[in-house]
Design a protein around this motif. Structure first.
Motif, mmCIF file in Angstrom:
data_model
loop_
_atom_site.group_PDB
_atom_site.id
_atom_site.type_symbol
_atom_site.label_atom_id
_atom_site.label_comp_id
_atom_site.label_asym_id
_atom_site.label_seq_id
_atom_site.Cartn_x
_atom_site.Cartn_y
_atom_site.Cartn_z
ATOM 1 N N ASP A 1 -10.989 0.350 -2.996
ATOM 2 C CA ASP A 1 -11.581 1.645 -2.697
ATOM 3 C C ASP A 1 -12.939 1.522 -2.035
ATOM 4 O OD1 ASP A 1 -9.452 3.054 -3.674
ATOM 5 O OD2 ASP A 1 -10.270 3.264 -5.688
ATOM 6 N N TYR A 2 -13.677 0.450 -2.381
ATOM 7 C CA TYR A 2 -15.048 0.290 -1.871
ATOM 8 C C TYR A 2 -15.254 -1.118 -1.342
ATOM 9 C CZ TYR A 2 -16.262 4.643 -4.270
ATOM 10 O OH TYR A 2 -16.316 5.964 -4.672
ATOM 11 N N ALA A 3 -16.204 -1.234 -0.425
ATOM 12 C CA ALA A 3 -16.721 -2.530 0.008
ATOM 13 C C ALA A 3 -18.235 -2.488 -0.135
ATOM 14 C CB ALA A 3 -16.331 -2.828 1.452
ATOM 15 N N CYS A 4 -18.805 -3.496 -0.802
ATOM 16 C CA CYS A 4 -20.260 -3.637 -0.945
ATOM 17 C C CYS A 4 -20.660 -4.907 -0.223
ATOM 18 C CB CYS A 4 -20.653 -3.718 -2.417
ATOM 19 S SG CYS A 4 -20.305 -2.222 -3.361
ATOM 20 N N LEU A 5 -21.431 -4.755 0.843
ATOM 21 C CA LEU A 5 -21.683 -5.864 1.748
ATOM 22 C C LEU A 5 -23.168 -6.032 2.012
ATOM 23 C CD1 LEU A 5 -18.963 -4.774 4.322
ATOM 24 C CD2 LEU A 5 -18.669 -6.542 2.562
ATOM 25 N N GLU A 6 -23.674 -7.222 1.775
ATOM 26 C CA GLU A 6 -25.026 -7.499 2.254
ATOM 27 C C GLU A 6 -24.921 -8.046 3.667
ATOM 28 O OE1 GLU A 6 -27.338 -11.056 1.700
ATOM 29 O OE2 GLU A 6 -26.225 -11.448 -0.149
ATOM 30 N N VAL A 7 -25.812 -7.579 4.532
ATOM 31 C CA VAL A 7 -25.727 -7.935 5.943
ATOM 32 C C VAL A 7 -27.106 -8.355 6.442
ATOM 33 C CG1 VAL A 7 -25.176 -7.114 8.267
ATOM 34 C CG2 VAL A 7 -23.800 -6.344 6.315
ATOM 35 N N ASP A 8 -27.155 -9.506 7.048
ATOM 36 C CA ASP A 8 -28.352 -10.035 7.696
ATOM 37 C C ASP A 8 -28.891 -9.018 8.702
ATOM 38 O OD1 ASP A 8 -29.887 -12.627 8.799
ATOM 39 O OD2 ASP A 8 -28.964 -11.588 10.504
#
Length: 477
Positions: free
Chosen positions: A112-119
């Protein structure tokens, strides 16, 4: 197109398998690189399958911790699958690999969700492929100038990419003027978080200040206090730009051993106690950002607090080990501000004598230019000489680190240079101190963590959860 998609997916999965079997790396970036080479649209195609929302965390420091906190809150309270690049592989290759890892054999996703850290530098490219519903910006500091260039360039990349997004909500650090400006310049609906004034703030300070001038009119910003670096309560005397009113604010922050705490105050006036099992006051900013996202997702504060009370740090984010009954802390350092906060924590640890390992590499992922070490306030160590048993300098640039300590006033007889990581880890662990504190740059972190794990036990014990509270806050709009 379907054939290339499946081929890219399976080539990446094979690379993950090989990395796992051989123990060479964690398979967090190379599989994504292979997949994108075969089928450049694979991330876009996978991202479209997320049902409820994509949350992206960017900024200089705190991305991994904040993102993992958010993923924990979402997973604990929404009862749904969450895709996450947990270990900090935050380039487009690492983000792609995270989706591939979660995908089925034919590319189907059930999340249902995506949690992404992005440079920060990768942020424009990533959000061209996937459309975030919420973007969190933690802070902006100088970082790897040989890679990013000047800070203004990094901020412009993020700002311009945000302007092009539709229907996105921003979660912004009110205490950082470089971040807070994004609400105004992008025109996107924004939630602001920050820390209230407390006895530990500074009226001045010698730490590097990244934002001396107003981003709108160029006048020098006036601060009534600083939290650290440029974070604080600021106002421009030349225009109306000032620290925005916070929607989520930490009041009466404190550190007690391996716990940070505060009372969380909302704009509506509601206030709730919060405890997180991490060390370092700066980690409260990460927790407050995670609270803000939880509230945007209509998660009540009881659920948010319970999840954060059970948070476990990711590798090298103030991760705790035990070696023969003595605590060991492992912390990633990558720029002057983060290093200064790490040193502040080092000086405050409840130990009479500490062995210190500093591992410095200059590989591509670390930044080739190590001149930033001269912007770190190592001089604070010279005034607390009796607190330290030994300083062990390791890594590709161990000798340069030793020279920096010498010029900072650290006694030469306490400094040992051991370029070999295994020797360095063993020497630090066997030192005369009653605890050890390891600081490592990115590519040094992984070998140091692997070696340390062989000698010491990773501690996974959590403190008791904070007591339950009555009432809840449903959302911040």
């Amino acid at each position: 197109m379907i054939v290339r998609f499946i081929l890219a997916l399976w080539a990446a999965r094979l690379a993950m398998f090989v990395a796992r079997v051989t123990g060479r790396g964690k398979g967090s970036s190379l599989p994504g690189k292979i997949a994108l080479k075969i089928y450049p649209r694979i991330l876009k195609q996978l991202g479209r399958q997320i049902k409820k929302g994509i949350i992206v965390v960017t900024g200089t420091n705190g991305k991994t911790t904040t993102n993992n906190m958010i993923a924990g809150i979402v997973g604990d309270n929404k009862g749904s699958g969450v895709i996450i690049n947990r270990e900090g592989a935050n380039l487009i290759t690492g983000v792609t690999a995270a989706f591939i890892r979660a995908a089925g054999p034919f590319g189907g996703l059930h999340a249902d969700y995506a949690c992404l850290e992005v440079d920060e530098a990768s942020f424009p490219g990533v959000v061209r492929e996937i459309t975030p519903d919420i973007v969190v910006v933690t802070n902006f500091f100088r970082d790897q100038l040989d890679r990013y260039g000047e800070l203004d360039k990094t901020i412009a990349l993020v700002k311009d990419a945000l302007k092009k997004l539709d229907s996105v909500r921003l979660v912004l650090n009110a205490d950082d003027p470089l971040v807070a400006q994004l609400g105004r310049v992008t025109g996107k609906p924004s939630v602001f978080f920050g820390l209230a004034r407390h006895p530990g703030v500074s009226g001045t300070g010698s730490a590097a200040r990244e934002a001396k001038f107003c981003p709108f009119c160029g006048a020098e910003l006036a601060y009534s206090y600083y939290q650290y670096s440029q974070l604080g309560n600021y106002k421009c005397p030349g225009c109306e730009f000032a620290r925005p009113q916070t929607d989520v604010e930490g009041v009466d922050p404190g550190v007690d051993g391996m716990l940070v705490s505060c009372r969380v105050r909302f704009r509506q006036g509601n206030m709730y106690p919060l405890q997180i099992p991490v060390t370092g006051l700066y980690n409260l900013y990460n927790g407050l950002a995670a609270c803000s996202v939880g509230l945007l997702l209509d998660i009540d504060m009881d659920g948010i607090r319970s999840s954060l009370a059970g948070y476990l740090p990711a590798t090298g984010r103030m991760e705790k080990f035990l070696y023969r009954g003595k605590p060991v802390l492992l912390n990633l350092v990558k720029n002057p501000t983060g290093f200064n906060e790490g040193l502040s924590t080092l000086l405050s640890v409840p130990a009479e004598r500490v062995n210190v390992l500093i591992a410095i590499n200059d590989n591509d992922a670390d930044g080739r230019d190590i001149s930033w070490l001269w912007d770190v306030d190592f001089e604070v160590l010279s005034g607390a000489g009796e607190k330290f048993g030994t300083f062990v300098c390791s890594g590709r640039r161990a000798w340069e680190m030793a020279v920096r300590l010498k010029y900072a006033g650290v006694r030469e007889e306490t400094v040992t240079v051991l370029e070999d990581f295994d020797q360095a880890v063993r020497t630090a662990l066997e030192g005369t101190g009653d605890m050890s504190y390891f600081l490592a740059t990115y590519t040094a972190l992984w070998p140091v963590e692997r070696i340390l794990s062989g000698y010491a036990q990773r501690e996974r014990t959590l403190p008791e959860s904070v007591p339950s509270i009555s009432g809840s806050v449903k959302s911040v709009r």
